[in-house]
Design a protein around this motif. Structure first.
Motif: not given
Lengths: 156, 391
Positions: A45-47, A49-51, B1-3, B25-26, B29
Motif C-alpha cells: 500500500i505504501e509503495a 502511494e509513494l509511486s 491514506m496510510i502513508l 522502502l522510503f 524511493f
C-alpha cells in the motif's frame, strides 16, 4: 474552519477504525498461518502511494517543462508498473479480506487538492491551442471522464 | 491514506521488522529520486559495439570502419597500426568520456599505452573524407511550360513531381518560362523528378530527410532534428502524393549522418562543402555555391573539429580482467566542448593486432557549477520555447 476540523477528525476516526478492524481480522485469520502477508500488504500500500505521488510529481514537472522527464523516462511504462503494483495490492487485499472502498469525500482537502491539480494540468496543456478549440478539448475530456466514471462505478 | 500513519493492520509482534522495512522502502524511493535527479542534472550517455554480434540492433556505436571506409573491422580483428573508427551521436554537453575495450583471450595482449584512443567532435558527415572540389556549376536548368515545371538536363526534359519539388532544386526566379514549342525539340520523358537530395519534407506525422537514393528517412524527434544541425526554415510541407513518391528509408536517430546534398559552412575558413556519395566535396565555384545556397541553409561546422582531438591510452583494468582482458581510459573533453555538432568520432589504434569482443564509450558530465548553470540555461530555453511568445 470548525467544519474542516470536524471533517478531518471524522476521517481520522474512520481510518483508525478501519485499520483496527482490518488488523484484528487479519490477525485472526492469518496471524498463525502466514504472518508476513499483512506486512507485505502494508508495504505494498505504501509503495503504491509513494509511486502514485512520484508519478504525479513527474507528470507535473513534465507538463510545466515538456520533455524534461519524458526524454529520460517513459512515463507510460512507469504508469503501467504502478497499475501492476496497485493490482497486486488489491489482489492481496482481497485475499486478506481487506478492502478500501473508493468513496470520494467532497469535504476532504485531498479531493480539492486533486481537482486543483487536474485544473492546473488542463490549463497548461491547452496553452498553445487556438481559443475556439479549448472549450472543445475541455468538454471532450469531461465527457470522457464522465463516461469512465459511469463505467467504473456503475452509476446511472 | 496510510502513508504517514503506520499501518495498524500489521500485527503487534511484527511492528518492529515492519518499521525497518518501511524505512528501507522510503530510503529506496528517496535514493532512486536522488539518482534520477543527479542523472537529469549531470547526464551521462553510454554507447557500445559488440564485435561478437555486429548486426544486433543493440549496438549503439556505428559500424566500426577502417580508414578506407570499409566495414572490415566489424568482426573485431584490428590489424597492427590500423585505425578503427566509429561514432556516437550524443545530445548535451559532456566533460569526459570513459572508453573500455574488452579483448578475446586469443587476442594479442597490448602493454599499457600501446592502444591509443582519439576523439573528435562535429557533425557525422563533416568527418567524411574530402573529395575533389566542385569547380563548375551544374548546367541543369528549370523551365516552366504551361505552368508545369520541368528539369532541362543533358538535352532532355523531365517533369517535376510538383511545383514544390521543382523549388527544392531551383529558386522561383531561376525557373524560366518557355512555350510548348520546346516539346517539339525535346520531347519530355514520362518519369517525374522528386525532391532534391538533402531536402527536408514534412507532413502531419513528422519530418523526413531525402537521401541520395531518393529515400525519405523519418527524423526521430525534434531534438534529433536540431542535433543533426538541420534548419526548421528548410522544411517543406508536402502532401501525401509528394511524400508517397519518395520511398521510405530507415529512421534517423542521433547517430545519423547528414544525407547527400547537405551543405556545410566551415566557420573557421569561411569555405563551403557539400556531401555527395560518401565524400565531402569543397565548393570551389561561386555559381555552384549560389545555386545551392538558394535552396538550402548550410550547417555551421568548425574546421577545427578535424584537427582538435582529445586522446588517451588504454590501460589494463585488473578489476574487470578476470574473465577477459579489459582495458580502459578516461578522456577529458574540455578541448572539444565548444565545437559544434553532437557526433563524436572514436578512433582506436594499436601497435599490435587485436581481437576485440566489445568497445564501450560512456560520455559523462562533471558535477560542477558550470554544468549546473548549463542545465539552468536549458531549463530557461525550454520554458521560453513552451511559454514564450510565438515567433
Amino acid at each position: 474552519m470548525k467544519r474542516n476540523e470536524h471533517a478531518v477528525t471524522a476521517t481520522d476516526k474512520i481510518v483508525s477504525e478501519t485499520a483496527d478492524t482490518v488488523s484484528k481480522r487479519l490477525h485472526d485469520r492469518f496471524g498463525k498461518i502466514c504472518t508476513t502477508t499483512p506486512v507485505a500488504f502494508a508495504l505494498l500500500i505504501e509503495a503504491s502511494e509513494l509511486s502514485l505521488f512520484t508519478f504525479a510529481v513527474f507528470l507535473t514537472i513534465d507538463a510545466i517543462l515538456p520533455g524534461i522527464i519524458s526524454s529520460r523516462l517513459n512515463l507510460a511504462s512507469l504508469f503501467a508498473v504502478i497499475l501492476l503494483l496497485i493490482a497486486a495490492t488489491v489482489a492481496l487485499g482481497r485475499h486478506l479480506g481487506s478492502v478500501f472502498p473508493f468513496t470520494p469525500d467532497k469535504k476532504s482537502p485531498l479531493t480539492w487538492i486533486g481537482i486543483s491539480w487536474l485544473a492546473f494540468l488542463l490549463t497548461l496543456s491547452t496553452i498553445r491551442f487556438p481559443y475556439w478549440a479549448i472549450p472543445i478539448i475541455i468538454g471532450s475530456l469531461f465527457l470522457a471522464a464522465h463516461l469512465f466514471w459511469k463505467i467504473l462505478f456503475r452509476k446511472e | 491514506m496510510i502513508l504517514f500513519r503506520p499501518a495498524t493492520i500489521v500485527p503487534e509482534r511484527f511492528r518492529t521488522p515492519y518499521r525497518a522495512l518501511r524505512v528501507l522502502l522510503f530510503v529506496s524511493f528517496l535514493g532512486a529520486g536522488i539518482l534520477f535527479a543527479y542523472d537529469t542534472l549531470f547526464p551521462s550517455q553510454s554507447f557500445s559495439f559488440s564485435f561478437i554480434n555486429p548486426d544486433t540492433e543493440k549496438n549503439t556505436l556505428t559500424d566500426p570502419l577502417a580508414p578506407d571506409g570499409t566495414d572490415s573491422l566489424r568482426k573485431g580483428r584490428i590489424p597492427a597500426e590500423e585505425t578503427l573508427r566509429t561514432s556516437a551521436g550524443t545530445v548535451g554537453s559532456f566533460s569526459s568520456a570513459h572508453v573500455e575495450l574488452v579483448l578475446r583471450k586469443d587476442s594479442g595482449i597490448p602493454k599499457d599505452g600501446d592502444v591509443r584512443i582519439t576523439l573528435r567532435k562535429s557533425y557525422r558527415s563533416f568527418f567524411l573524407p574530402q573529395g575533389d572540389p566542385i569547380t563548375v556549376a551544374s548546367k541543369d536548368r528549370g523551365v516552366t511550360v504551361g505552368g508545369v515545371p520541368y528539369l532541362f538536363s543533358a538535352d532532355t526534359l523531365q517533369p517535376f513531381l510538383s511545383d514544390r519539388a521543382a523549388l527544392s532544386h531551383f529558386p522561383k526566379e531561376k525557373l524560366v518560362t518557355a512555350n510548348k514549342e520546346l516539346f517539339a525539340m525535346f520531347p519530355p520523358k514520362d518519369t517525374r523528378i522528386g525532391f532534391r537530395e538533402g531536402s527536408l519534407l514534412s507532413d502531419t506525422q513528422g519530418v523526413y530527410s531525402i537521401d541520395g537514393d531518393g529515400l525519405a528517412h523519418p527524423i526521430g524527434s525534434t531534438q534529433i532534428f536540431e542535433s543533426l544541425g538541420f534548419h526548421w526554415n528548410d522544411v517543406i510541407p508536402v502532401n501525401e502524393e509528394e511524400l508517397g513518391f519518395q520511398k521510405r528509408g530507415k529512421i534517423m536517430l542521433f547517430d545519423a549522418a547528414q544525407p547527400d546534398g547537405t551543405v556545410f559552412h566551415d566557420t573557421v575558413t569561411g569555405t563551403y562543402s557539400v556531401v555527395r556519395r560518401g565524400k565531402r566535396l569543397p565548393i570551389g565555384s561561386r555559381e555552384a555555391l549560389d545555386a545551392l545556397l538558394s535552396v538550402t541553409t548550410p550547417i555551421e561546422a568548425s574546421g577545427n573539429s578535424l584537427s582538435v582531438t582529445a586522446t588517451c591510452t588504454l590501460k589494463r583494468d585488473p578489476f574487470f580482467s578476470f574473465q577477459y582482458p579489459t582495458y580502459s581510459c578516461d578522456v577529458p573533453l574540455d578541448a572539444l566542448k565548444t565545437l559544434p555538432g553532437g557526433s563524436f568520432e572514436v578512433a582506436l589504434q594499436a601497435k599490435e593486432e587485436l581481437h576485440a569482443i566489445s568497445l564501450q564509450t560512456t560520455f559523462q558530465t562533471k558535477p560542477d557549477r558550470g554544468n549546473l548553470g548549463l542545465f539552468a540555461n536549458q531549463i530557461r530555453d525550454r520554458f521560453s520555447t513552451a511559454y514564450g511568445r510565438k515567433q
